[in-house]
Design a protein around this motif. Structure first.
Motif, PDB file in Angstrom:
ATOM      1  N   SER A 140       0.810  -1.219   0.000  1.00 12.82           N
ATOM      2  CA  SER A 140       0.000   0.000   0.000  1.00 12.82           C
ATOM      3  C   SER A 140       0.845   1.271   0.000  1.00 12.82           C
ATOM      4  O   SER A 140       0.289   2.376  -0.052  1.00 12.82           O
ATOM      5  CB  SER A 140      -0.929   0.002   1.212  1.00 12.82           C
ATOM      6  OG  SER A 140      -0.184  -0.062   2.415  1.00 12.82           O
ATOM      7  N   THR A 141       2.163   1.141   0.042  1.00  9.30           N
ATOM      8  CA  THR A 141       3.051   2.305   0.062  1.00  9.30           C
ATOM      9  C   THR A 141       3.272   2.822  -1.349  1.00  9.30           C
ATOM     10  O   THR A 141       3.453   2.035  -2.283  1.00  9.30           O
ATOM     11  CB  THR A 141       4.405   1.946   0.700  1.00  9.30           C
ATOM     12  OG1 THR A 141       4.187   1.359   1.982  1.00  9.30           O
ATOM     13  CG2 THR A 141       5.283   3.181   0.842  1.00  9.30           C
ATOM     14  N   LYS A 142       3.235   4.153  -1.506  1.00 13.42           N
ATOM     15  CA  LYS A 142       3.509   4.739  -2.816  1.00 13.42           C
ATOM     16  C   LYS A 142       4.933   4.363  -3.245  1.00 13.42           C
ATOM     17  O   LYS A 142       5.857   4.336  -2.430  1.00 13.42           O
ATOM     18  CB  LYS A 142       3.374   6.266  -2.773  1.00 13.42           C
ATOM     19  CG  LYS A 142       1.953   6.763  -2.526  1.00 13.42           C
ATOM     20  CD  LYS A 142       1.061   6.461  -3.724  1.00 13.42           C
ATOM     21  CE  LYS A 142      -0.350   7.023  -3.528  1.00 13.42           C
ATOM     22  NZ  LYS A 142      -0.398   8.485  -3.597  1.00 13.42           N
ATOM     23  N   LEU A 143       5.075   4.094  -4.524  1.00 17.98           N
ATOM     24  CA  LEU A 143       6.345   3.592  -5.043  1.00 17.98           C
ATOM     25  C   LEU A 143       7.504   4.514  -4.694  1.00 17.98           C
ATOM     26  O   LEU A 143       8.587   4.060  -4.319  1.00 17.98           O
ATOM     27  CB  LEU A 143       6.229   3.418  -6.567  1.00 17.98           C
ATOM     28  CG  LEU A 143       7.195   2.438  -7.226  1.00 17.98           C
ATOM     29  CD1 LEU A 143       6.934   1.026  -6.742  1.00 17.98           C
ATOM     30  CD2 LEU A 143       7.048   2.503  -8.739  1.00 17.98           C
ATOM     31  N   ASN A 144       7.280   5.825  -4.831  1.00 22.16           N
ATOM     32  CA  ASN A 144       8.362   6.773  -4.600  1.00 22.16           C
ATOM     33  C   ASN A 144       8.590   7.066  -3.123  1.00 22.16           C
ATOM     34  O   ASN A 144       9.434   7.895  -2.776  1.00 22.16           O
ATOM     35  CB  ASN A 144       8.094   8.082  -5.348  1.00 22.16           C
ATOM     36  CG  ASN A 144       6.773   8.717  -4.945  1.00 22.16           C
ATOM     37  OD1 ASN A 144       5.986   8.129  -4.213  1.00 22.16           O
ATOM     38  ND2 ASN A 144       6.518   9.920  -5.424  1.00 22.16           N
ATOM     39  N   ARG A 145       7.844   6.406  -2.241  1.00 26.30           N
ATOM     40  CA  ARG A 145       8.003   6.603  -0.815  1.00 26.30           C
ATOM     41  C   ARG A 145       8.674   5.411  -0.126  1.00 26.30           C
ATOM     42  O   ARG A 145       8.933   5.454   1.079  1.00 26.30           O
ATOM     43  CB  ARG A 145       6.644   6.855  -0.154  1.00 26.30           C
ATOM     44  CG  ARG A 145       6.011   8.186  -0.517  1.00 26.30           C
ATOM     45  CD  ARG A 145       6.764   9.326   0.102  1.00 26.30           C
ATOM     46  NE  ARG A 145       6.135  10.613  -0.131  1.00 26.30           N
ATOM     47  CZ  ARG A 145       6.615  11.759   0.316  1.00 26.30           C
ATOM     48  NH1 ARG A 145       7.732  11.769   1.028  1.00 26.30           N
ATOM     49  NH2 ARG A 145       5.995  12.896   0.053  1.00 26.30           N
TER      50      ARG A 145
END
Length: 426
Positions: A140-145
């Motif tokens: 569920s984490t944004k790719l860039n994060r």
């Protein structure tokens, strides 16, 4: 309105019949919008890129109504400093909001990149690595994060019980981020798996001795004839997997798959994905257009040929599955049953390939010959469809196959019926 945006001055702004815009007199580009309801909205205005009158001005609202003027001023300074260095806060915010989660982009990677460039088996393994290990932790984490610390924690968690699996998960995630960079979703070179050292892998070598081969052969024959007695789970005596007749039987194709694996030293998918069109009885070869190591020819010894001739040649696949239009998915359930019955609880199905090689080595065959039989790419003279000098390999394969056949007690060289002769002439 231009004023110094302090708490006193902001509190003095009276909402009217339309929104009030106030610009700060000290920090250019910093402002406040007061709606007719009295709600505050802080903003910065700037011209992105090189700036200049020809560049359209952007306004970006930020913070929350609870931001004090001092907090808003500090945030505005940082954003405007970023603009001075060539940044575009509004565009970066939009990119952040539109950024895909790891789970979503991983699925996109499998469809767009992996399916076109990787072998089906690798794609299947990547899908399992994502579903079982990566997605539950970072899905569920944004790719860039996603940070290196998160990936390191994932690697450590999986590696506590499955170090080799943990290394494969890292390879999968690394491939996903390389593709994300080509899609301009993360900066080129950004890969949170970098710097994470792989767990040391100790390759497991397990070979069956003659006594174990005898038990395996006897168990396969028992499973395909009278069946293996089923031990009912006392905790769940009415399990849906409990055979009605109290025993577990395997069909001729399952038994053939197990025998072909050990008689040829082939990999599991090479046998399960085998089509009848790949079988060359005249030259005694399996001509595989693709495998883990690319195009490949597998030498068929006499016992292996007899196993193939014993099967009904109907349908597309040599090893039939429940679905006529697809190959068999795996051999997990029958192998667990047979290996447990034969008391080979520490033996994996891939160890049949190791056993094939070990018997060849024990018979005095050279490593180059064994390597070529197994299809190793590092062999000095690898197998090719053209210019195939197979005579030494046929002799070597027959030597190994006959030894395995004798050890397992299988009568592959027994006289064939008239029906078998008609279907598969020698």
């Amino acid at each position: 309105m231009i004023t110094r945006l302090t708490k006193r001055n902001v509190d003095a702004i009276v909402p009217g019949d339309r929104a009030v815009i106030a610009y700060d007199q000290d920090l250019k580009g910093f402002g406040l919008r007061v709606a007719i309801t009295g709600r505050w909205s802080w903003f910065v205005e700037y011209r992105p890129g090189a700036g200049g009158r020809r560049v359209l001005k952007k306004r970006m609202y930020f913070g929350s109504p609870e931001f004090t003027p001092e907090e808003a001023r500090q945030a505005a300074k940082e954003m405007l400093a970023s603009v001075a260095l060539g940044g575009d806060p509004a565009a970066e915010r939009k990119q952040e909001r539109e950024a895909e989660t790891f789970r979503d982009f991983a699925e996109r990677y499998l469809k767009e990149e992996a399916k076109a460039k990787l072998k089906p088996g690798t794609v299947a393994n990547y899908r399992i690595a994502i579903r079982k290990h990566a997605a539950p932790e970072i899905g569920s984490t944004k790719l860039n994060r996603i940070t290196t610390a998160q990936i390191a924690q994932l690697h450590k968690k999986v590696g506590e019980t499955k170090p080799m699996t943990a290394n494969r998960v890292m390879e999968c995630i690394s491939s996903i981020f390389r593709y994300a960079a080509t899609c301009n979703l993360v900066p080129v070179g950004h890969n949170p798996t970098q710097g994470i050292r792989a767990f040391r892998e100790q390759r497991r070598e397990r070979f069956l001795n003659s006594e174990e081969l005898a038990r395996l052969g006897e168990t396969i024959r028992e499973a395909e004839t009278v069946g293996i007695p089923f031990n009912t789970d006392p905790k769940n005596p009415k399990s849906k997997h409990t055979p009605k007749n109290g025993s577990i039987q395997i069909d001729a194709h399952t038994a053939a798959a197990l025998r072909l694996l050990i008689l040829t030293g082939a990999r599991l998918r090479e046998i399960l994905d085998l089509r009848w069109e790949f079988v060359d009885y005249q030259r005694g070869l399996l001509l595989l257009p693709d495998s883990k190591t690319g195009r490949k020819a597998i030498v068929l010894n006499g016992p292996a040929l007899d196993v193939l001739r014993s099967l009904d040649q109907t349908g597309e696949w040599v090893i039939k599955s429940e679905g006529e239009d697809r190959p068999r998915a795996d051999m997990n359930r029958p192998w667990r049953t047979i290996s447990a019955r034969a008391k080979l609880t520490d033996v994996r199905i891939h160890d049949l390939r190791h056993t094939h090689a070990s018997i060849g080595a024990g018979a005095g065959l050279g490593l180059p010959i064994i390597g070529r039989l197994l299809g190793h790419t590092q062999a000095a003279t690898p197998l090719r469809y053209a210019h195939l000098d197979s005579d030494p390999l046929v002799r070597a394969s027959n030597l190994i196959g006959n030894k395995i056949s004798v050890a397992m007690g299988d009568g592959f060289n027994k006289p064939r019926s008239a029906d078998q002769k008609a279907r598969h002439p020698r």
